[in-house]
Design a protein around this motif. Structure first.
Motif, short mmCIF file in Angstrom:
data_model
loop_
_atom_site.label_atom_id
_atom_site.label_comp_id
_atom_site.label_asym_id
_atom_site.label_seq_id
_atom_site.Cartn_x
_atom_site.Cartn_y
_atom_site.Cartn_z
N TRP A 157 -2.76 32.99 -23.90
CA TRP A 157 -2.47 34.23 -23.17
C TRP A 157 -2.07 33.90 -21.74
O TRP A 157 -2.89 33.49 -20.94
N VAL A 158 -0.80 34.06 -21.43
CA VAL A 158 -0.28 33.70 -20.11
C VAL A 158 -0.52 34.87 -19.16
O VAL A 158 0.30 35.79 -19.05
N SER A 159 -1.66 34.86 -18.49
CA SER A 159 -2.06 35.99 -17.65
C SER A 159 -1.19 36.14 -16.42
O SER A 159 -1.15 37.21 -15.81
N SER A 160 -0.50 35.09 -16.03
CA SER A 160 0.33 35.16 -14.83
C SER A 160 1.68 35.83 -15.10
O SER A 160 2.41 36.18 -14.16
N ALA A 161 2.02 36.02 -16.38
CA ALA A 161 3.30 36.63 -16.74
C ALA A 161 3.18 38.15 -16.74
O ALA A 161 2.08 38.70 -16.81
#
Length: 253
Positions: A157-161
């Motif tokens: 899960w790429v939370s920065s995207a």
């Protein structure tokens, strides 16, 4: 690595069989290969292990202040991989150093022994490299869930995207994660197989008097390149293992 010269075909031309050197054959007669059959692959895996034991145990048993060549090689290999694990995966990954060091020593030793004429290159077989890659994949996956539980899924899960694209990125991350053992194993086996096959082809052309000098020079050049590839592929396999271990220890993006 087998380097039999190419032989004449039915029509008098040269016939190359560069892939014959990768055939797994029983050592003690017979044609069938079963799980219990002792083969050329079995022999060269055993020789690989014996060579590692000779280097790491016998070569360092004296612990001289002025180290012998074997002791120097063993200490350099130890220090090189230790620093790699520490730099790439972090200090908390040092506890896994014995496993990673064993992987590196097995791969680099098998690669180098495969360059001995008439030898069998264990790491040119996908059966061997897939097993090594799967062991790494399963180890880091189980370790990730044991240490972090469901939080390990944060690796995907790429939370920065931006929120809208996170599901798509998560799907891509999951696919790339499960492709790891495939790329990890194919890279090593493919590179070792390709180089050995090229050398075999050059060895076949050495039977032609007109081009034999060029062929011999090409073989020497390829051997030098394969020595470099033997180290590079062991290095790449090991550093990727460290990267995957880092993901298991620190899964959050």
């Amino acid at each position: 690595m087998a380097t039999e010269a190419a032989h004449g075909g039915e029509e008098g031309g040269l016939v190359f069989h560069p892939m014959d050197q990768f055939i797994v054959k029983p050592l003690f007669g017979g044609e069938g290969v079963h799980w219990y059959t002792i083969t050329n692959a079995t022999l060269w895996m055993a020789l690989t292990v014996l060579a590692i034991v000779a280097l790491m145990v016998l070569g360092t048993s004296g612990r001289n202040r002025i180290p012998s060549r074997m002791q120097s090689v063993a200490e350099m290999a130890y220090g090189f991989i230790y620093k790699m694990v520490e730099d790439v995966a972090g200090k908390d990954a040092i506890r896994f150093f014995p496993y990673i060091f064993t992987l590196f020593m097995f791969i680099v030793t098998a690669n180098l022994l495969g360059l001995v004429p008439t030898a069998f290159t264990v790491t040119s077989h996908f059966a061997a490299t897939i097993l090594l890659a799967l062991s790494v994949f399963l180890t880091v996956t189980v370790l990730g869930f044991v240490l972090h539980g469901k939080q390990f899924l944060g690796l995907f899960w790429v939370s920065s995207a931006p929120l809208a694209v996170r599901p798509l990125l998560a799907l891509i991350e999951v696919i790339s994660y499960f492709v790891r053992p495939v790329s990890h194993s194919i890279r090593l086996a493919g590179n070792m197989m390709a180089g050995h096959a090229v050398i075999k082809v050059f060895a076949g052309f050495a039977a032609i008097a007109a081009v034999s000098p060029i062929s011999i020079v090409a073989i020497a050049g390829m051997y030098g390149l394969e020595l470099l590839v033997a180290f590079i592929q062991a290095y790449v396999f090991t550093i990727l293992t460290c990267v995957y271990l880092k993901d298991a220890l620190h899964p959050a993006h």
